[in-house]
Write an enzyme that holds these catalytic residues in place. Structure first.
Site, PDB file in Angstrom:
ATOM      1  NE  ARG A  55      -4.514  -1.368  10.268  1.00 33.06           N
ATOM      2  CZ  ARG A  55      -3.353  -0.686   9.741  1.00 33.06           C
ATOM      3  NH1 ARG A  55      -3.235   0.306   8.946  1.00 33.06           N
ATOM      4  NH2 ARG A  55      -2.148  -1.708   9.745  1.00 33.06           N
ATOM      5  NE  ARG A  86       2.204  -5.285  11.054  1.00 37.05           N
ATOM      6  CZ  ARG A  86       3.199  -4.707  10.477  1.00 37.05           C
ATOM      7  NH1 ARG A  86       4.630  -5.257  10.641  1.00 37.05           N
ATOM      8  NH2 ARG A  86       3.228  -4.040   9.300  1.00 37.05           N
ATOM      9  NE  ARG A 146       6.399  -0.315  10.037  1.00 33.70           N
ATOM     10  CZ  ARG A 146       5.116  -0.338   9.330  1.00 33.70           C
ATOM     11  NH1 ARG A 146       5.195   0.236   8.345  1.00 33.70           N
ATOM     12  NH2 ARG A 146       4.251  -1.048   9.955  1.00 33.70           N
ATOM     13  CE  LYS A 199      -2.277  -1.000   3.991  1.00 31.03           C
ATOM     14  NZ  LYS A 199      -1.336  -2.335   4.197  1.00 31.03           N
ATOM     15  NE  ARG A 206       7.815  -2.346   6.209  1.00 28.14           N
ATOM     16  CZ  ARG A 206       6.438  -2.135   6.262  1.00 28.14           C
ATOM     17  NH1 ARG A 206       5.859  -1.637   5.366  1.00 28.14           N
ATOM     18  NH2 ARG A 206       5.911  -2.730   7.277  1.00 28.14           N
TER      19      ARG A 206
HETATM   20  P1  AP5 Z   1       4.828  -1.471   1.916  1.00 27.84           P
HETATM   21  O1  AP5 Z   1       4.310  -0.924   0.572  1.00 27.84           O
HETATM   22  O2  AP5 Z   1       5.566  -0.799   2.974  1.00 27.84           O
HETATM   23  O3  AP5 Z   1       3.615  -2.329   2.483  1.00 27.84           O
HETATM   24  P2  AP5 Z   1       2.173  -1.652   3.280  1.00 27.84           P
HETATM   25  O4  AP5 Z   1       1.121  -2.422   2.682  1.00 27.84           O
HETATM   26  O5  AP5 Z   1       2.320  -0.352   3.130  1.00 27.84           O
HETATM   27  O6  AP5 Z   1       2.596  -2.480   4.523  1.00 27.84           O
HETATM   28  P3  AP5 Z   1       2.514  -2.112   6.102  1.00 27.84           P
HETATM   29  O7  AP5 Z   1       3.319  -2.923   7.136  1.00 27.84           O
HETATM   30  O8  AP5 Z   1       3.134  -0.451   6.161  1.00 27.84           O
HETATM   31  O9  AP5 Z   1       1.118  -2.006   6.466  1.00 27.84           O
HETATM   32  P4  AP5 Z   1       0.393  -1.986   7.712  1.00 27.84           P
HETATM   33  O10 AP5 Z   1      -0.942  -1.667   7.311  1.00 27.84           O
HETATM   34  O11 AP5 Z   1       0.500  -3.170   8.382  1.00 27.84           O
HETATM   35  O12 AP5 Z   1       1.092  -0.977   8.724  1.00 27.84           O
HETATM   36  P5  AP5 Z   1       0.868   0.707   8.906  1.00 27.84           P
HETATM   37  O13 AP5 Z   1       1.946   1.468   8.894  1.00 27.84           O
HETATM   38  O14 AP5 Z   1      -0.395   1.003   8.248  1.00 27.84           O
HETATM   39  O15 AP5 Z   1       5.822  -3.062   1.356  1.00 27.84           O
HETATM   40  C1  AP5 Z   1       6.353  -3.974   2.445  1.00 27.84           C
HETATM   41  C2  AP5 Z   1       7.564  -4.358   1.808  1.00 27.84           C
HETATM   42  O16 AP5 Z   1       7.361  -5.033   0.539  1.00 27.84           O
HETATM   43  C3  AP5 Z   1       8.615  -3.061   1.592  1.00 27.84           C
HETATM   44  O17 AP5 Z   1       9.748  -3.432   1.904  1.00 27.84           O
HETATM   45  C4  AP5 Z   1       8.419  -2.966  -0.280  1.00 27.84           C
HETATM   46  O18 AP5 Z   1       9.766  -2.594  -0.796  1.00 27.84           O
HETATM   47  C5  AP5 Z   1       8.113  -4.434  -0.497  1.00 27.84           C
HETATM   48  N1  AP5 Z   1       7.359  -4.526  -1.727  1.00 27.84           N
HETATM   49  C6  AP5 Z   1       6.304  -3.887  -1.986  1.00 27.84           C
HETATM   50  N2  AP5 Z   1       5.590  -4.242  -2.921  1.00 27.84           N
HETATM   51  C7  AP5 Z   1       6.329  -5.153  -3.643  1.00 27.84           C
HETATM   52  C8  AP5 Z   1       6.340  -6.234  -4.526  1.00 27.84           C
HETATM   53  N3  AP5 Z   1       5.257  -5.882  -5.636  1.00 27.84           N
HETATM   54  N4  AP5 Z   1       7.050  -7.202  -4.862  1.00 27.84           N
HETATM   55  C9  AP5 Z   1       7.987  -7.448  -3.811  1.00 27.84           C
HETATM   56  N5  AP5 Z   1       7.939  -6.762  -2.721  1.00 27.84           N
HETATM   57  C10 AP5 Z   1       7.317  -5.798  -2.508  1.00 27.84           C
HETATM   58  O19 AP5 Z   1       0.432   0.398  10.642  1.00 27.84           O
HETATM   59  C11 AP5 Z   1       1.109   0.005  11.468  1.00 27.84           C
HETATM   60  C12 AP5 Z   1       0.409  -0.147  12.933  1.00 27.84           C
HETATM   61  O20 AP5 Z   1      -0.101   1.301  13.349  1.00 27.84           O
HETATM   62  C13 AP5 Z   1      -0.734  -1.216  12.882  1.00 27.84           C
HETATM   63  O21 AP5 Z   1      -0.299  -2.381  13.528  1.00 27.84           O
HETATM   64  C14 AP5 Z   1      -1.578  -0.573  14.079  1.00 27.84           C
HETATM   65  O22 AP5 Z   1      -0.985  -0.782  15.262  1.00 27.84           O
HETATM   66  C15 AP5 Z   1      -1.315   1.068  13.770  1.00 27.84           C
HETATM   67  N6  AP5 Z   1      -2.380   1.835  12.860  1.00 27.84           N
HETATM   68  C16 AP5 Z   1      -2.075   2.149  11.559  1.00 27.84           C
HETATM   69  N7  AP5 Z   1      -3.124   2.666  11.217  1.00 27.84           N
HETATM   70  C17 AP5 Z   1      -4.417   2.243  12.035  1.00 27.84           C
HETATM   71  C18 AP5 Z   1      -5.743   2.308  11.711  1.00 27.84           C
HETATM   72  N8  AP5 Z   1      -6.357   2.824  10.767  1.00 27.84           N
HETATM   73  N9  AP5 Z   1      -6.455   1.780  12.902  1.00 27.84           N
HETATM   74  C19 AP5 Z   1      -5.764   1.413  13.988  1.00 27.84           C
HETATM   75  N10 AP5 Z   1      -4.488   1.138  14.276  1.00 27.84           N
HETATM   76  C20 AP5 Z   1      -3.894   1.449  13.222  1.00 27.84           C
END
Ligand code: AP5
Length: 213
Positions: A88, A171, A160, A13, A127
């Site tokens: 979410r 997660r 991270r 994402k 990552r």
């Molecule tokens: P990346 O693009 O970083 O993946 P992502 O989908 O953004 O994953 P996140 O881990 O950031 O999502 P998340 O939803 O768990 O975390 P968030 O920060 O929102 O890609 C991942 C890796 O893969 C990278 O290294 C990239 O290079 C690689 N990659 C990408 N595309 C690829 C491909 N096609 N092929 C191969 N490799 C690839 O949330 C973190 C925490 O915050 C949550 O756990 C929660 O505690 C809190 N939080 C955040 N938002 C909320 C909410 N709305 N409600 C409640 N808690 C929340």
């Protein structure tokens, strides 16, 4: 254009959102990035959120709804925005609908990036993210030119805290239990645009743009 990027942790994402910023001239709103910024600055909200984030649980709905609502009201969102990692839960999605109704706005597309669980663990544990500009990399799939250094701004790359195997497992379970129901929620509204998230980063960007036009 107002978008939601939906998908499990590691689906890509954030990677895709950063590429879409320039293509469509709209800001990325990542609640995860906002929460990590609050943790870094050791604000009261950040200290509270850290407990949930470190264990892979969701931060309470009322906290993230408040953050998202304030951010969408900023002037740079007038011509559109991309929500990354929000909503979410179903209560978050219902709250978003109310907020947007009150602003006379609506969501145009929900881009649902589909990646099997077997691929997600490797993506997350490999990552690396820039401390300065937030650009994401992967040690194998998208490595920086120089190890540990951001190609874009020269900043230091870090791993991270929640990208270890145990927390990633939590997660993924939280995603299945609390976030996956949004697939039905947005299908019923006719907004879901499923995208095959397996392939090169560029191929997936092409698939998303084909849907957005
Ligand atoms: P990346 O693009 O970083 O993946 P992502 O989908 O953004 O994953 P996140 O881990 O950031 O999502 P998340 O939803 O768990 O975390 P968030 O920060 O929102 O890609 C991942 C890796 O893969 C990278 O290294 C990239 O290079 C690689 N990659 C990408 N595309 C690829 C491909 N096609 N092929 C191969 N490799 C690839 O949330 C973190 C925490 O915050 C949550 O756990 C929660 O505690 C809190 N939080 C955040 N938002 C909320 C909410 N709305 N409600 C409640 N808690 C929340």
């Amino acid at each position: 254009m107002n978008l939601i990027l939906l998908g499990p942790p590691g689906a890509g994402k954030g990677t895709q959102a950063k590429m879409l910023i320039d293509a469509y001239g709209i800001p990325q709103i990542s609640t995860g990035d906002m929460l990590r910024e609050a943790v870094k600055n050791q604000t009261e909200l950040g200290m509270e959120a850290k407990k949930y984030m470190d264990s892979g649980q969701l931060v309470p709905d009322e906290v993230v709804i408040g953050l998202a609502k304030d951010r969408i009201a900023q002037p740079d969102c007038d011509k559109g925005f991309m929500l990354d990692g929000f909503p979410r839960t179903v209560p978050q999605a219902e709250a978003l609908d109310k907020v947007l109704d009150g602003m006379d706005k609506k969501i145009d597309h929900v881009i649902s990036i589909e990646v099997p669980n077997s691929e997600l663990l490797g993506r997350l544990t490999g990552r690396r993210t820039c401390k300065a500009c937030g650009q994401g990399f992967h040690v194998m799939f998208d490595p920086p030119k120089q190890e540990g250094v951001c190609d874009k701004c020269g900043g230091e790359l870090y791993q991270r805290d929640d990208d270890n195997e145990t927390t990633v497992g939590n997660r993924l379970k939280v995603y299945e239990d609390q976030t996956a129901p949004l697939i039905d929620y947005y299908t019923n509204k006719g907004l879901l645009r499923p995208i095959d998230g397996v392939g090169s980063i560029e191929d997936i960007q092409t698939r998303i743009k084909a849907v957005l036009g």
